[in-house]
Design an enzyme around this catalytic site. Structure first.
Site, PDB file in Angstrom:
ATOM      1  N   ASN A  11       0.967  -1.061   0.092  1.00  8.94           N
ATOM      2  CA  ASN A  11      -0.003  -0.108   0.211  1.00  8.94           C
ATOM      3  C   ASN A  11       0.993   1.149   0.254  1.00  8.94           C
ATOM      4  O   ASN A  11       1.397   1.645   0.854  1.00  8.94           O
ATOM      5  CB  ASN A  11      -0.938  -0.125   1.134  1.00  8.94           C
ATOM      6  CG  ASN A  11      -1.880   1.192   1.358  1.00  8.94           C
ATOM      7  OD1 ASN A  11      -1.688   2.170   0.412  1.00  8.94           O
ATOM      8  ND2 ASN A  11      -2.418   1.352   2.421  1.00  8.94           N
ATOM      9  N   LYS A  13       0.052   4.159  -0.352  1.00  8.35           N
ATOM     10  CA  LYS A  13      -0.535   5.343   0.350  1.00  8.35           C
ATOM     11  C   LYS A  13      -0.514   6.656  -0.406  1.00  8.35           C
ATOM     12  O   LYS A  13      -0.502   6.450  -1.750  1.00  8.35           O
ATOM     13  CB  LYS A  13       0.065   5.670   1.894  1.00  8.35           C
ATOM     14  CG  LYS A  13      -0.327   4.363   2.451  1.00  8.35           C
ATOM     15  CD  LYS A  13       0.125   4.305   4.073  1.00  8.35           C
ATOM     16  CE  LYS A  13      -0.036   3.324   4.834  1.00  8.35           C
ATOM     17  NZ  LYS A  13      -0.081   3.154   6.149  1.00  8.35           N
ATOM     18  N   HIS A  98      -9.882   0.807   4.707  1.00  9.15           N
ATOM     19  CA  HIS A  98      -8.277   1.011   5.407  1.00  9.15           C
ATOM     20  C   HIS A  98      -8.562   1.951   6.691  1.00  9.15           C
ATOM     21  O   HIS A  98      -9.389   2.920   6.705  1.00  9.15           O
ATOM     22  CB  HIS A  98      -7.353   1.691   4.410  1.00  9.15           C
ATOM     23  CG  HIS A  98      -5.937   1.519   5.025  1.00  9.15           C
ATOM     24  ND1 HIS A  98      -5.652   2.646   5.956  1.00  9.15           N
ATOM     25  CD2 HIS A  98      -4.818   0.720   4.973  1.00  9.15           C
ATOM     26  CE1 HIS A  98      -4.371   2.324   6.265  1.00  9.15           C
ATOM     27  NE2 HIS A  98      -3.724   1.213   5.706  1.00  9.15           N
ATOM     28  N   GLU A 100      -6.790   4.198   7.792  1.00 11.27           N
ATOM     29  CA  GLU A 100      -6.953   5.760   7.692  1.00 11.27           C
ATOM     30  C   GLU A 100      -8.082   6.319   7.161  1.00 11.27           C
ATOM     31  O   GLU A 100      -8.217   7.493   7.385  1.00 11.27           O
ATOM     32  CB  GLU A 100      -5.331   5.994   6.717  1.00 11.27           C
ATOM     33  CG  GLU A 100      -4.115   5.809   7.648  1.00 11.27           C
ATOM     34  CD  GLU A 100      -2.886   5.222   6.846  1.00 11.27           C
ATOM     35  OE1 GLU A 100      -2.970   5.401   5.654  1.00 11.27           O
ATOM     36  OE2 GLU A 100      -2.124   4.641   7.344  1.00 11.27           O
ATOM     37  N   GLU A 170      -5.390  -5.174  10.562  1.00  9.66           N
ATOM     38  CA  GLU A 170      -4.444  -3.930  10.591  1.00  9.66           C
ATOM     39  C   GLU A 170      -4.842  -3.288  12.143  1.00  9.66           C
ATOM     40  O   GLU A 170      -5.692  -2.405  11.953  1.00  9.66           O
ATOM     41  CB  GLU A 170      -4.616  -2.879   9.588  1.00  9.66           C
ATOM     42  CG  GLU A 170      -3.939  -3.533   8.080  1.00  9.66           C
ATOM     43  CD  GLU A 170      -3.585  -2.573   7.280  1.00  9.66           C
ATOM     44  OE1 GLU A 170      -2.362  -2.734   6.797  1.00  9.66           O
ATOM     45  OE2 GLU A 170      -4.071  -1.484   7.046  1.00  9.66           O
ATOM     46  N   GLY A 176       2.205   2.188  10.740  1.00 13.05           N
ATOM     47  CA  GLY A 176       3.427   3.388  10.734  1.00 13.05           C
ATOM     48  C   GLY A 176       4.070   3.772  12.058  1.00 13.05           C
ATOM     49  O   GLY A 176       4.621   4.901  12.146  1.00 13.05           O
ATOM     50  N   SER A 216       3.317  -2.128  10.475  1.00 14.10           N
ATOM     51  CA  SER A 216       4.852  -2.227  10.609  1.00 14.10           C
ATOM     52  C   SER A 216       5.602  -3.646  10.140  1.00 14.10           C
ATOM     53  O   SER A 216       6.263  -4.301  10.832  1.00 14.10           O
ATOM     54  CB  SER A 216       5.136  -1.978  11.999  1.00 14.10           C
ATOM     55  OG  SER A 216       4.921  -0.692  12.197  1.00 14.10           O
TER      56      SER A 216
HETATM   57  P1  13P Z   1       3.105   0.231   7.714  1.00 17.52           P
HETATM   58  O1  13P Z   1       3.532  -0.799   7.151  1.00 17.52           O
HETATM   59  O2  13P Z   1       3.642   1.651   7.254  1.00 17.52           O
HETATM   60  O3  13P Z   1       2.793   0.350   9.160  1.00 17.52           O
HETATM   61  O4  13P Z   1       1.399   0.596   7.115  1.00 17.52           O
HETATM   62  C1  13P Z   1       0.562  -0.271   7.155  1.00 17.52           C
HETATM   63  C2  13P Z   1      -0.614  -0.178   6.389  1.00 17.52           C
HETATM   64  O5  13P Z   1      -1.523   0.706   6.956  1.00 17.52           O
HETATM   65  C3  13P Z   1      -0.905  -0.955   5.038  1.00 17.52           C
HETATM   66  O6  13P Z   1      -1.911  -0.573   4.599  1.00 17.52           O
END
Ligand code: 13P
Length: 253
Positions: A11, A13, A98, A100, A170, A176, A216
């Site tokens: 992803n 982002k 997701h 976010e 997740e 993150g 992560s």
């Molecule tokens: P990170 O791997 O940066 O923690 O992000 C995870 C994520 O949100 C994947 O969709």
């Protein structure tokens, strides 16, 4: 052992311009073996989808997906992108819900459900994301939060349609932050999700559905997470922006 082929999804982002995205996926392809053990998927931002699709034109090892979609074919929905448009640009997968989107843009299970079902109706494969916040985990509510997100996000989806659905667990506190769930924490939730799937869609669908872990995931922790019985792949954020690191994660299945 299961027949579920692992899926490793990157992803990206809101990172990478068209040229950067094409360079990243090209570098990734150079580092993948001729026949990767995992299905490999990249999820660039909308504006880079066409460039990545072009870079993948003669490449069958890497699939293309988007990070979000509306449910209608077209319409007066400013700022949204239709699943048919995503198919048109070469996507086969799309994320729905997701964390976010849920945390920063107020997306509810009901909205995530519309997106996931719209994707299915168009012939796209949704990756439906669920996961608890730190506050919910500390309050001992992880399993109930995840169960309710699962039921709400998949309401009205049939057992047959589940053949095209992937789930991603997740935990919000692991995204993150550099603080991944331990393999045991991930396995506990994944096993529970599979049990919930059995109740909702029957045993066969529960056994066949892939449940990815995200939060992560890095080259050095991927193998331990992916080694868990009910962890069928990874949804990788930050580490997917590095071609060599992401290829290492793909090889860790
Ligand atoms: P990170 O791997 O940066 O923690 O992000 C995870 C994520 O949100 C994947 O969709």
């Amino acid at each position: 052992m299961s027949a579920r082929r692992p899926l490793i999804a990157g992803n990206w982002k809101m990172y990478r311009t068209q040229a950067e995205a094409a360079a990243l996926v090209t570098a990734l392809c150079q580092r993948l073996p001729a026949q990767p053990a995992a299905e490999v998927l990249v999820l660039p931002p909308f504006t880079a989808l066409a460039a990545v699709a072009q870079a993948l034109a003669s490449e069958s090892r890497v699939a293309l997906g988007a990070q979000n979609c509306h449910w209608a074919k077209e319409g007066a929905y400013t700022g949204e992108v239709s699943p048919w448009m995503l198919l048109d640009v070469g996507c086969t997968y799309v994320l729905a819900g997701h964390s976010e989107r849920r945390q920063l843009f107020g997306e509810t299970d009901a909205l995530v459900n519309k997106r996931a079902r719209g994707a299915l109706a168009a012939g796209l494969k949704p990756i439906v994301c669920i996961g608890e916040t730190l506050q919910e985990r500390d309050a001992g509510r992880t399993l109930s939060v995840v169960a309710s997100q699962l039921a709400g996000s998949l309401a009205g989806v049939s057992a047959e349609e589940m053949a095209h659905v992937t789930l991603a667990y997740e935990p919000v506190w692991a995204i993150g932050t550099g603080r991944n769930a331990t393999p045991a924490q991930a396995q506990e939730v994944h096993a529970q999700v599979r049990e919930d799937l059995g109740r909702l869609f029957g045993a066969a669908a529960a056994l066949a559905t892939r449940i990815l872990y995200g939060g992560s995931v890095k080259p050095d922790n991927a193998a331990a997470l992916l080694g868990q019985m009910d962890v069928d792949g990874a949804l990788v954020g930050g580490a997917s922006l590095d071609a060599a690191g992401f290829a290492t994660i793909c090889a860790a299945v």
